[in-house]
Design a protein around this motif. Structure first.
Motif: not given
Length: 436
Positions: A406-413, A417-419, A424-428, A430-436
């Motif tokens: 049940h773990l999902e990308p929403e659980d990650l920051v 910037v590279e990671a 494809r998860v936000p920079l801690a 912020t709500s910014w996902v580089p490239g989006r």
């Protein structure tokens, strides 16, 4: 005269680089070693899980259940693998590893209700006897390939590439080709063995689809068919594996280990596991096959935190190789005197190709192999797998999840910037996902 205290080391020509240039100039041969990439690479340490507080509801300690079971290979197979935990043992051959090591891996995996995998060179009786669930690798070399063993296995893994050397074949140097190893592989004793880098009977995805059907017929459609790829052109490789009919895709990132290959290959070919995993998930999602074709991720998985983060990014399970060898006793300080005699030290020993492993793991020397008790080794593997599972459960509960899957990308920051861009998860913060 300049002050020695002002002397500076070069960032480009650091001591390790200088030593390698000097070694190459002295010997005239490229370096071969085991282990995996030792350079610093983006990895799961660059991600953080978001534990629940107010906006999310955590599960209470060990009183509320957090499931760990996973099914692999239920797309076509009559008997998919039903594992108690989503962490498996990766393919490592008898030849690269001792018979005692292979037995220990089987014992430990069986105790924890998960699978282990054969490797180049075929299936040993010890491995089959002590592995409740055994995956049989089908490699380009065909060394040790036996249709009867295919049928005796619980799943078949077609190996198209490895993370440490995508596009390259394996090696087993002559000092490890004993009579038993040579007999299993139909090779001369004591002669270096180099495996092919591609399968001899196909050149593309259409041929792979035919081979998958052939293997299904050999096993009466009972066994799941895995396809393993080394992380490089991940999106396209995973897409083609799914279209060819794979039940499970195994994705091996460049931090994956190896028994022996060129050091330049290990450090400079492929892409990190963290970068490859989201590409694989994207390929599955675009075909509507995510969670229908399961994704197993390997390459530098070291513990429960790596496992939880990989699952959160969309993997169905992870697989360990180097970590399993360390759990068995590889690079243990108790062998420091032996490592020193071999010109290394505990924590840096990577001469798996040399056949002189003091821990009795990556050797065929009978005296050294006897140092590894397969029963005790099996307990150590089971303990490590148990801790990995408990750690992942602890983290999942903190995120409010009643099952590891049940773990999902929403659980990650991400911390960098590279990671953030790779995962494809936000920079801690912020709500910014580089490239989006």
């Amino acid at each position: 005269m300049s002050d020695p205290r002002s002397a500076r080391l070069s960032a480009s020509f650091d001591p390790a680089t200088i030593a390698e240039i000097q070694r190459a100039a002295t010997t005239g041969v490229y370096d071969i070693r085991g282990w995996g990439a030792k350079r610093s690479l983006p990895h799961f340490d660059d991600l953080l899980l978001l534990g629940a507080s107010m906006s999310r509801y955590p599960l209470e300690g060990y009183r509320e259940h957090c499931g760990t079971e996973v099914v692999l290979g239920d797309r076509y197979a009559t008997y998919p693998l039903r594992l108690a935990t989503p962490v498996t043992i990766a393919g490592m051959s008898f030849g690269a590893l001792s018979a005692n090591a292979k037995e220990a891996l089987g014992r430990g995996a069986s105790e924890m209700g998960t699978s282990t995998t054969t490797g180049d060179g075929g299936m040993t009786p010890e491995e089959r006897e002590h592995s409740k669930t055994l995956v049989y690798q089908y490699l380009p070399s065909r060394y040790g390939m036996n249709p009867d063993d295919l049928r005796r296995a619980d799943a078949i893994e077609i190996v198209l590439g490895q993370g440490a050397k995508p596009g390259g074949g394996g090696m087993l140097l002559g000092q490890k080709v004993t009579e038993r190893v040579a007999d299993m592989r139909t090779l001369p004793v004591g002669i270096d063995q180099r495996s092919a880098c591609r399968h001899p009977d196909w050149t593309g995805p259409d041929d792979l689809a035919i081979k998958i059907l052939e293997l299904r017929e050999i096993t009466d459609w009972e066994k799941p068919i895995f396809v393993k790829v080394g992380a490089s052109r991940t999106y396209f490789d995973v897409s083609l594996a799914v279209k060819a009919g794979a039940d499970v895709v195994v994705l091996d990132g460049m931090q994956g280990g190896t028994a022996a290959t060129q050091s330049v290959f290990i450090e400079h070919v492929g892409i990190p596991t963290l970068a490859a995993l989201p590409q694989a998930v994207e390929a599955l999602q675009e075909q509507g096959m995510h969670r229908k074709v399961q994704l197993v991720v390997s390459g530098g998985i070291r513990g429960g935190a790596d496992m939880a983060k990989a699952l959160a990014l969309g993997a169905d399970a992870v697989s360990i190789g180097t970590a399993a060898l360390v759990a068995l006793g590889d690079n243990d300080p108790q062998f420091e005197a032996d490592y020193q005699r071999l010109g290394s030290t505990a924590g840096a020993f990577d001469a798996y190709h040399g056949g002189q492993d003091p821990a009795g793991i990556t050797t065929q020397d009978e005296t050294l192999t006897a140092r590894l008790d397969p029963v005790l080794g099996g307990r150590r593997i089971a303990n490590f797998l148990r801790v990995m599972t408990l750690e992942a459960q602890t983290l999942a509960r903190a995120c409010g999840k009643a099952h590891l899957l049940h773990l999902e990308p929403e659980d990650l920051v991400a911390l960098t910037v590279e990671a953030a861009a790779m995962a494809r998860v936000p920079l801690a913060g912020t709500s910014w996902v580089p490239g989006r």
